[in-house]
Design an enzyme around this catalytic site. Structure first.
Site, PDB file in Angstrom:
ATOM      1  N   ARG A  49       0.849  -1.181   0.000  1.00  0.00           N
ATOM      2  CA  ARG A  49       0.000   0.000   0.000  1.00  0.00           C
ATOM      3  C   ARG A  49       0.893   1.241   0.000  1.00  0.00           C
ATOM      4  O   ARG A  49       1.998   1.211   0.564  1.00  0.00           O
ATOM      5  CB  ARG A  49      -0.878   0.043   1.265  1.00  0.00           C
ATOM      6  CG  ARG A  49      -2.064  -0.886   1.207  1.00  0.00           C
ATOM      7  CD  ARG A  49      -3.160  -0.333   0.312  1.00  0.00           C
ATOM      8  NE  ARG A  49      -4.311  -1.203   0.230  1.00  0.00           N
ATOM      9  CZ  ARG A  49      -4.538  -2.105  -0.714  1.00  0.00           C
ATOM     10  NH1 ARG A  49      -3.682  -2.300  -1.689  1.00  0.00           N
ATOM     11  NH2 ARG A  49      -5.636  -2.829  -0.708  1.00  0.00           N
ATOM     12  N   HIS A 103      -1.287   0.998  -9.871  1.00  0.00           N
ATOM     13  CA  HIS A 103      -1.998   0.056  -8.991  1.00  0.00           C
ATOM     14  C   HIS A 103      -2.657  -1.058  -9.823  1.00  0.00           C
ATOM     15  O   HIS A 103      -3.840  -1.352  -9.656  1.00  0.00           O
ATOM     16  CB  HIS A 103      -3.033   0.785  -8.124  1.00  0.00           C
ATOM     17  CG  HIS A 103      -3.419   0.003  -6.896  1.00  0.00           C
ATOM     18  ND1 HIS A 103      -3.755   0.585  -5.699  1.00  0.00           N
ATOM     19  CD2 HIS A 103      -3.517  -1.333  -6.676  1.00  0.00           C
ATOM     20  CE1 HIS A 103      -4.056  -0.359  -4.814  1.00  0.00           C
ATOM     21  NE2 HIS A 103      -3.906  -1.532  -5.392  1.00  0.00           N
TER      22      HIS A 103
END
Ligand code: GLV
Length: 311
Positions: free
Chosen positions: A226, A274
């Site tokens: 993350r 991502h």
């Protein structure tokens, strides 16, 4: 029994279609098209506006659309007595393995330097720099489903692989460590460091100057965990002083990465949007359906989240 899809930016109609294909009798609603909040027993969620889950009085299971569940714990109104399930899916794991192997091999084979050479029409085989896989040390932070799968493949390719996790693990071919001392050992070894940790109170900001200083000089970083694992300014300083050589980042503090962000233009940073591993609705709908079936039959659910550990 009604399933609410609460994921405004994550293809809710496709999810609704896939789940209806598995169970045509299940009432499936897409937020905000809900007549009665008290009909909702299940919610399938990704990046939902805060406060909605707590307004569903009969909610029994919350499903995350992705492997990460940190998005739930940002909502202080997350209802207490509701089971949370995350995704464990072989397609998601396979895609993450592809990503990690691609970027690990890119660094192992000195590809950024070869690309620079091509720009200046330079023919140099870099044989003085190229080492064998067995001499390349790769460290993983996070040995969950994804970390374990990637580490195992790299170990099978003969790399020296180290893994660090919160609790002790035993994974064939991988030297596993845990705890504070274990972290130090893994960092000292990791010429290529890969972060696949869950984001929790403990792991937020773990990729910082202090951690970078424990890596071998000139190490490479791959972050597919993350964005909040990384202290961005510390990465820029570590690259500036040569403590790190290159970084590949799939996740960011703010997504999409703002157009003016310094990472975009940085010659030692590779950015991916991502997309290391994206949930496949067709595949993952099966486990949502399966858990709904299990709950009806009072069988333990699969892939439940430990709220205390936040993963
Ligand atoms: C994506 O980041 C996921 O958590 O699956």
């Amino acid at each position: 029994m009604t399933l609410l899809i609460l994921a405004p930016n994550a293809r809710p109609k496709i999810w609704a279609r896939e789940i209806k294909l598995l169970d045509p009798n299940l009432d499936v609603r897409i937020w905000p098209n809900v007549d009665h909040l008290d009909d909702i027993t299940y919610a399938l969620v990704w990046d939902a506006p805060k406060g909605i889950l707590s307004s569903l009085p009969n909610l029994r299971i919350i499903f995350s659309m992705g492997a990460g569940v940190d998005h739930f714990f940002l909502d202080s109104t997350l209802p207490e007595n509701v089971t949370i399930c995350r995704v464990v899916d072989s397609l998601l794991t396979d895609a993450m393995c592809e990503y990690v192997i691609l970027h690990t091999l890119r660094y192992h084979r000195n590809q950024p330097e070869l690309e620079k050479q091509q720009k200046s029409h330079t023919w140099n085989d870099l044989s003085d720099k190229q080492i064998h896989a067995k001499d390349q040390t790769i460290g993983f932070l996070g040995m969950g489903e994804l970390g374990k799968a990637c580490a195992t493949i790299l170990a099978e390719m003969k790399f020296s692989v180290y893994g660090w996790s919160r609790s002790p693990k035993n994974i064939s071919g991988v030297s596993c460590f845990h705890g504070t001392e274990g972290l130090k050992t893994v960092l000292q070894k990791s010429k290529i460091l890969i972060c696949l940790l869950p984001l929790t109170k403990e792991t937020k900001g773990i990729l910082n100057a202090c951690l970078f200083s424990k890596l071998p000089k000139g190490a490479y970083l791959i972050n597919a965990g993350r964005g909040q694992h990384l202290v961005e300014e510390d990465l820029l300083s570590a690259l500036d002083i040569g403590q790190l050589s290159y970084a590949t980042l799939d996740v960011f503090n703010e997504e999409p990465l703002p157009v003016e962000h310094p990472f975009w233009e940085h010659p030692q940073i590779t950015i991916t949007p991502h997309n290391a591993s994206i949930t496949d609705p067709k595949s993952v709908s099966k486990q949502i359906y399966e858990n709904i079936r299990r709950e009806a039959q009072k069988i333990p659910l699969l892939n439940t989240v430990n709220r205390r550990l936040e993963y």
